[in-house]
Design a protein around this motif. Structure first.
Motif, PDB file in Angstrom:
ATOM      1  N   GLY A   9       0.797  -1.219   0.000  1.00 25.31           N
ATOM      2  CA  GLY A   9       0.000   0.000   0.000  1.00 25.31           C
ATOM      3  C   GLY A   9       0.831   1.270   0.000  1.00 25.31           C
ATOM      4  N   CYS A  10       2.091   1.193  -0.407  1.00 27.56           N
ATOM      5  CA  CYS A  10       2.984   2.360  -0.362  1.00 27.56           C
ATOM      6  C   CYS A  10       2.604   3.438  -1.372  1.00 27.56           C
ATOM      7  N   LYS A  11       1.871   3.070  -2.403  1.00 24.28           N
ATOM      8  CA  LYS A  11       1.385   3.981  -3.446  1.00 24.28           C
ATOM      9  C   LYS A  11       2.478   4.548  -4.339  1.00 24.28           C
ATOM     10  N   SER A  12       3.653   3.935  -4.350  1.00 25.85           N
ATOM     11  CA  SER A  12       4.705   4.424  -5.243  1.00 25.85           C
ATOM     12  C   SER A  12       4.301   4.241  -6.704  1.00 25.85           C
ATOM     13  N   CYS A  13       3.510   3.221  -7.010  1.00 22.51           N
ATOM     14  CA  CYS A  13       3.031   3.018  -8.381  1.00 22.51           C
ATOM     15  C   CYS A  13       2.085   4.154  -8.783  1.00 22.51           C
ATOM     16  N   GLU A  14       1.214   4.546  -7.865  1.00 21.99           N
ATOM     17  CA  GLU A  14       0.277   5.655  -8.103  1.00 21.99           C
ATOM     18  C   GLU A  14       1.038   6.940  -8.419  1.00 21.99           C
ATOM     19  N   ILE A  15       2.006   7.249  -7.587  1.00 24.50           N
ATOM     20  CA  ILE A  15       2.774   8.490  -7.728  1.00 24.50           C
ATOM     21  C   ILE A  15       3.590   8.478  -9.016  1.00 24.50           C
ATOM     22  N   ALA A  16       4.242   7.353  -9.298  1.00 23.97           N
ATOM     23  CA  ALA A  16       5.052   7.250 -10.520  1.00 23.97           C
ATOM     24  C   ALA A  16       4.178   7.420 -11.756  1.00 23.97           C
ATOM     25  N   CYS A  17       3.009   6.821 -11.742  1.00 29.02           N
ATOM     26  CA  CYS A  17       2.087   6.924 -12.870  1.00 29.02           C
ATOM     27  C   CYS A  17       1.587   8.354 -13.027  1.00 29.02           C
ATOM     28  N   ARG A  18       1.175   8.948 -11.912  1.00 33.29           N
ATOM     29  CA  ARG A  18       0.679  10.328 -11.966  1.00 33.29           C
ATOM     30  C   ARG A  18       1.753  11.267 -12.517  1.00 33.29           C
ATOM     31  N   ASN A  19       2.981  11.090 -12.058  1.00 32.70           N
ATOM     32  CA  ASN A  19       4.070  11.936 -12.548  1.00 32.70           C
ATOM     33  C   ASN A  19       4.347  11.698 -14.025  1.00 32.70           C
ATOM     34  N   HIS A  20       4.347  10.432 -14.427  1.00 34.41           N
ATOM     35  CA  HIS A  20       4.631  10.104 -15.829  1.00 34.41           C
ATOM     36  C   HIS A  20       3.569  10.670 -16.766  1.00 34.41           C
ATOM     37  N   LEU A  21       2.302  10.570 -16.369  1.00 39.97           N
ATOM     38  CA  LEU A  21       1.213  11.049 -17.224  1.00 39.97           C
ATOM     39  C   LEU A  21       0.877  12.526 -16.996  1.00 39.97           C
ATOM     40  N   ASN A  22       1.618  13.187 -16.079  1.00 38.52           N
ATOM     41  CA  ASN A  22       1.366  14.594 -15.751  1.00 38.52           C
ATOM     42  C   ASN A  22      -0.083  14.826 -15.328  1.00 38.52           C
ATOM     43  N   LEU A  23      -0.567  13.968 -14.429  1.00 35.70           N
ATOM     44  CA  LEU A  23      -1.941  14.077 -13.947  1.00 35.70           C
ATOM     45  C   LEU A  23      -1.999  14.969 -12.715  1.00 35.70           C
ATOM     46  N   GLY A  24      -3.137  15.574 -12.509  1.00 33.95           N
ATOM     47  CA  GLY A  24      -3.334  16.418 -11.335  1.00 33.95           C
ATOM     48  C   GLY A  24      -3.819  15.600 -10.156  1.00 33.95           C
ATOM     49  N   LEU A  25      -3.963  16.272  -9.019  1.00 33.99           N
ATOM     50  CA  LEU A  25      -4.492  15.600  -7.836  1.00 33.99           C
ATOM     51  C   LEU A  25      -5.909  15.121  -8.133  1.00 33.99           C
ATOM     52  N   GLY A  26      -6.234  13.946  -7.642  1.00 34.69           N
ATOM     53  CA  GLY A  26      -7.555  13.382  -7.891  1.00 34.69           C
ATOM     54  C   GLY A  26      -7.668  12.650  -9.209  1.00 34.69           C
ATOM     55  N   GLU A  27      -6.577  12.558  -9.958  1.00 31.27           N
ATOM     56  CA  GLU A  27      -6.551  11.803 -11.210  1.00 31.27           C
ATOM     57  C   GLU A  27      -5.540  10.676 -11.068  1.00 31.27           C
ATOM     58  N   TRP A  28      -5.861   9.520 -11.600  1.00 32.52           N
ATOM     59  CA  TRP A  28      -4.965   8.371 -11.493  1.00 32.52           C
ATOM     60  C   TRP A  28      -4.938   7.585 -12.783  1.00 32.52           C
ATOM     61  N   GLY A  29      -3.778   7.071 -13.104  1.00 32.43           N
ATOM     62  CA  GLY A  29      -3.643   6.076 -14.153  1.00 32.43           C
ATOM     63  C   GLY A  29      -3.700   4.705 -13.503  1.00 32.43           C
ATOM     64  N   ILE A  30      -3.236   4.664 -12.251  1.00 33.01           N
ATOM     65  CA  ILE A  30      -3.346   3.470 -11.419  1.00 33.01           C
ATOM     66  C   ILE A  30      -3.676   3.954 -10.013  1.00 33.01           C
ATOM     67  N   LYS A  31      -4.597   3.276  -9.372  1.00 28.27           N
ATOM     68  CA  LYS A  31      -5.060   3.683  -8.038  1.00 28.27           C
ATOM     69  C   LYS A  31      -4.956   2.487  -7.105  1.00 28.27           C
ATOM     70  N   VAL A  32      -4.329   2.683  -5.968  1.00 28.41           N
ATOM     71  CA  VAL A  32      -4.233   1.618  -4.973  1.00 28.41           C
ATOM     72  C   VAL A  32      -5.497   1.662  -4.120  1.00 28.41           C
ATOM     73  N   THR A  33      -6.254   0.579  -4.167  1.00 26.19           N
ATOM     74  CA  THR A  33      -7.460   0.484  -3.345  1.00 26.19           C
ATOM     75  C   THR A  33      -7.127  -0.274  -2.069  1.00 26.19           C
ATOM     76  N   GLU A  34      -7.957  -0.061  -1.064  1.00 18.74           N
ATOM     77  CA  GLU A  34      -7.693  -0.676   0.237  1.00 18.74           C
ATOM     78  C   GLU A  34      -8.967  -1.321   0.767  1.00 18.74           C
ATOM     79  N   VAL A  35      -8.845  -2.557   1.162  1.00 21.80           N
ATOM     80  CA  VAL A  35      -9.919  -3.233   1.877  1.00 21.80           C
ATOM     81  C   VAL A  35      -9.468  -3.238   3.326  1.00 21.80           C
ATOM     82  N   ALA A  36     -10.164  -2.448   4.131  1.00 23.44           N
ATOM     83  CA  ALA A  36      -9.751  -2.238   5.525  1.00 23.44           C
ATOM     84  C   ALA A  36      -9.642  -3.555   6.277  1.00 23.44           C
ATOM     85  N   PRO A  37      -8.947  -3.543   7.379  1.00 26.23           N
ATOM     86  CA  PRO A  37      -8.777  -4.782   8.139  1.00 26.23           C
ATOM     87  C   PRO A  37     -10.121  -5.409   8.509  1.00 26.23           C
TER      88      PRO A  37
END
Length: 111
Positions: A15-43
């Motif tokens: 759940g580190c979200k490094s994939c999310e951040i790398a994708c957002r930076n690569h695609l020059n996306l703004g906050l609230g936009e994702w090319g890949i989004k890490v979802t979480e199923v709570a404990p």
């Protein structure tokens, strides 16, 4: 050219979200936009005194498998930056075989 796919082995996703951040930076996306989004199923409890907490990277419609990076011979940004090494990229046939090898805690993205 062989069609390509992403394989997510979410058993090891932290759940580190490094994939999310790398994708957002690569695609020059703004906050609230994702090319890949890490979802979480709570404990949640799966057995007495045994908890489960799942993180799963999910590609969105904005994901183009980093076509430009791949053309240059590089891995997609999410794969390259995954700290847990739980995202793989390759030919669809190879990723399907790898998913069968890994078991039930995997998902494939076939664009």
């Amino acid at each position: 050219m062989t069609k390509q796919a992403l394989l997510f082995n979410y058993e090891y996703c932290s759940g580190c979200k490094s994939c999310e951040i790398a994708c957002r930076n690569h695609l020059n996306l703004g906050l609230g936009e994702w090319g890949i989004k890490v979802t979480e199923v709570a404990p949640f409890e799966i057995a007495p005194s045994k908890m489960e907490w799942i993180y799963q990277p999910v590609p969105t419609r904005l994901c183009d498998l980093c076509e430009d990076r791949v053309e240059e011979g590089r891995k997609p940004a999410c794969v390259h930056n995954c700290l847990a090494f739980c995202i793989e990229y390759g030919a669809i046939e190879d990723m399907v075989a790898r998913a069968a090898e890994l078991g039930s805690r995997v998902s494939l993205f076939l664009p």
